[in-house]
Write a protein that holds these residues in place. Structure first.
Motif, PDB file in Angstrom:
ATOM      1  N   TYR A  49       6.247  85.906 -18.056  1.00  0.00           N
ATOM      2  CA  TYR A  49       5.019  86.451 -17.490  1.00  0.00           C
ATOM      3  C   TYR A  49       4.795  85.925 -16.071  1.00  0.00           C
ATOM      4  O   TYR A  49       4.462  86.675 -15.162  1.00  0.00           O
ATOM      5  CB  TYR A  49       3.826  86.081 -18.376  1.00  0.00           C
ATOM      6  CG  TYR A  49       3.568  87.039 -19.509  1.00  0.00           C
ATOM      7  CD1 TYR A  49       2.439  87.842 -19.520  1.00  0.00           C
ATOM      8  CD2 TYR A  49       4.456  87.139 -20.577  1.00  0.00           C
ATOM      9  CE1 TYR A  49       2.184  88.718 -20.565  1.00  0.00           C
ATOM     10  CE2 TYR A  49       4.213  88.018 -21.630  1.00  0.00           C
ATOM     11  CZ  TYR A  49       3.085  88.799 -21.614  1.00  0.00           C
ATOM     12  OH  TYR A  49       2.836  89.671 -22.640  1.00  0.00           O
ATOM     13  N   LEU A  50       4.980  84.615 -15.904  1.00  0.00           N
ATOM     14  CA  LEU A  50       4.765  84.025 -14.587  1.00  0.00           C
ATOM     15  C   LEU A  50       5.739  84.597 -13.566  1.00  0.00           C
ATOM     16  O   LEU A  50       5.371  84.831 -12.409  1.00  0.00           O
ATOM     17  CB  LEU A  50       4.903  82.509 -14.656  1.00  0.00           C
ATOM     18  CG  LEU A  50       3.875  81.769 -15.523  1.00  0.00           C
ATOM     19  CD1 LEU A  50       4.114  80.267 -15.447  1.00  0.00           C
ATOM     20  CD2 LEU A  50       2.456  82.104 -15.115  1.00  0.00           C
ATOM     21  N   GLU A  51       6.982  84.821 -13.967  1.00  0.00           N
ATOM     22  CA  GLU A  51       7.972  85.392 -13.052  1.00  0.00           C
ATOM     23  C   GLU A  51       7.579  86.812 -12.644  1.00  0.00           C
ATOM     24  O   GLU A  51       7.748  87.201 -11.484  1.00  0.00           O
ATOM     25  CB  GLU A  51       9.350  85.388 -13.704  1.00  0.00           C
ATOM     26  CG  GLU A  51       9.968  84.001 -13.808  1.00  0.00           C
ATOM     27  CD  GLU A  51      11.236  83.992 -14.634  1.00  0.00           C
ATOM     28  OE1 GLU A  51      11.482  84.981 -15.370  1.00  0.00           O
ATOM     29  OE2 GLU A  51      11.975  82.995 -14.566  1.00  0.00           O
ATOM     30  N   ALA A  52       7.063  87.591 -13.593  1.00  0.00           N
ATOM     31  CA  ALA A  52       6.638  88.952 -13.274  1.00  0.00           C
ATOM     32  C   ALA A  52       5.465  88.951 -12.304  1.00  0.00           C
ATOM     33  O   ALA A  52       5.421  89.743 -11.356  1.00  0.00           O
ATOM     34  CB  ALA A  52       6.264  89.700 -14.553  1.00  0.00           C
ATOM     35  N   LEU A  53       4.513  88.051 -12.524  1.00  0.00           N
ATOM     36  CA  LEU A  53       3.361  87.966 -11.628  1.00  0.00           C
ATOM     37  C   LEU A  53       3.784  87.482 -10.246  1.00  0.00           C
ATOM     38  O   LEU A  53       3.328  88.009  -9.230  1.00  0.00           O
ATOM     39  CB  LEU A  53       2.325  87.015 -12.215  1.00  0.00           C
ATOM     40  CG  LEU A  53       1.650  87.466 -13.524  1.00  0.00           C
ATOM     41  CD1 LEU A  53       0.785  86.349 -14.090  1.00  0.00           C
ATOM     42  CD2 LEU A  53       0.815  88.712 -13.309  1.00  0.00           C
ATOM     43  N   ALA A  54       4.683  86.490 -10.207  1.00  0.00           N
ATOM     44  CA  ALA A  54       5.150  85.982  -8.921  1.00  0.00           C
ATOM     45  C   ALA A  54       5.948  87.029  -8.173  1.00  0.00           C
ATOM     46  O   ALA A  54       5.842  87.160  -6.950  1.00  0.00           O
ATOM     47  CB  ALA A  54       5.993  84.725  -9.138  1.00  0.00           C
TER      48      ALA A  54
END
Length: 316
Positions: A49-54
């Motif tokens: 999730y964090l990678e997608a948001l970043a």
């Protein structure tokens, strides 16, 4: 952080409803993109999730809104807490929303990488405690909110908090249209937070029945109940009835056992009183474009942008 926002609007982090698709769509639409990180225990999924948001934030596309990740204030003492905070630092998450406890340990950690901490509060005492430990902003959750609701009217709560707090103030609870956004700012808020309105989008992570319940429910179809997990929350009454919970059970003071095979929050549908303002399922891009235009018609000028710029200047 806020200069590219299309409107002073945040999508609330929500259990189950939060999804990669919803968060990235909100970021693309240039609003604050909430994600509920507290419900995920698998670190690979949490980081995905964090990678997608970043990736969305770093895409170079004009107008990307910043993500905000919700975690319990006690996260540092939970088994997965240190690993989650390490991942937040790795991806330099700019905004962390905390709730349910003392956020001081999170404040210290997040400030270490230049992030900012917003504390979710439902009472004046909660607000005073959060201010005392150095949070960067407050989200006041008022009566009418979906999920774990507050019980104070925004007409009194927001101005009372503003009397003791000059920093970022996000207003949540019963907001689903441009009039509510304008009202939140008129009371002293800086940003309006919507949750239920974003559940009724194709991008949210809920089952299809949840979306359709929201689109057809009215204000009177919402009931406060602690039956699902022992804490008062707002629910769509018809969904509780479909789960076999009668009015007597719904009004029980504590948690009750659901029928076998049913899971709270997944099979019983939470929503705020703003369901009475929602009559259709709408893609995030279309929804935000419409809300931004309607808000601009109600609140012309860039006063809200200047206010947010001043908040950021104060942080630096």
């Amino acid at each position: 952080m806020f200069e590219s926002l299309s409107a002073p609007l945040m999508c609330a982090p929500m259990s189950i409803a939060s999804s990669v698709d919803l968060a990235t769509a909100c970021s693309r639409a240039a609003i604050i993109a909430g994600w509920q990180g507290g419900t995920y225990t698998q670190m690979d999924e949490f980081e995905r999730y964090l990678e997608a948001l970043a990736s969305q934030a770093d895409s170079g596309q004009p107008g990307s809104g910043p993500p905000i990740v919700n975690l319990p204030a006690r996260i540092a003492t939970e088994p997965t807490g240190p690993a989650k905070l390490d991942l937040l630092e790795k991806h330099r998450v700019p905004l962390v929303l905390t709730s349910l406890g003392d956020p001081s340990a999170v404040v210290e950690r997040v400030h270490g990488w230049g992030g900012r901490v917003i504390q979710d509060v439902t009472t004046m005492r909660h607000a005073e405690k959060a201010i005392a430990v150095g949070v960067d902003g407050l989200m006041v959750t008022c009566s009418g909110a979906g999920g774990h609701t507050g019980f104070l009217t925004p007409l009194a709560f927001v101005p009372a908090v503003r009397r003791i707090w000059d920093g970022l103030l996000i207003v949540a609870g019963g907001i689903a249209d441009a009039a509510g956004m304008a009202g939140a700012l008129a009371l002293g808020g800086d940003i309006a937070c919507m949750g239920t309105r974003f559940i009724a989008t194709p991008e949210s992570g809920v089952v299809e029945g949840h979306r359709h319940h929201i689109a057809r429910a009215g204000v009177d179809g919402i009931v406060v109940s602690a039956a699902i997990n022992g804490v008062p929350a707002n629910w769509i009454r018809d969904s509780l009835a479909e789960a076999g919970l009668d009015d007597l059970t719904i009004r029980a003071p504590g948690k009750v056992d659901l029928p076998e095979g049913m899971v709270g929050w997944r099979d019983t549908f939470s929503a705020g009183q703003s369901v009475g303002l929602i009559d259709r399922i709408e893609p995030v891009a279309d929804l935000v474009a419409r809300l931004s235009a309607e808000f601009a018609a109600r609140v012309p000028g860039d006063g809200w942008r200047k206010r947010l710029a001043a908040v950021e200047a104060g942080w630096r």
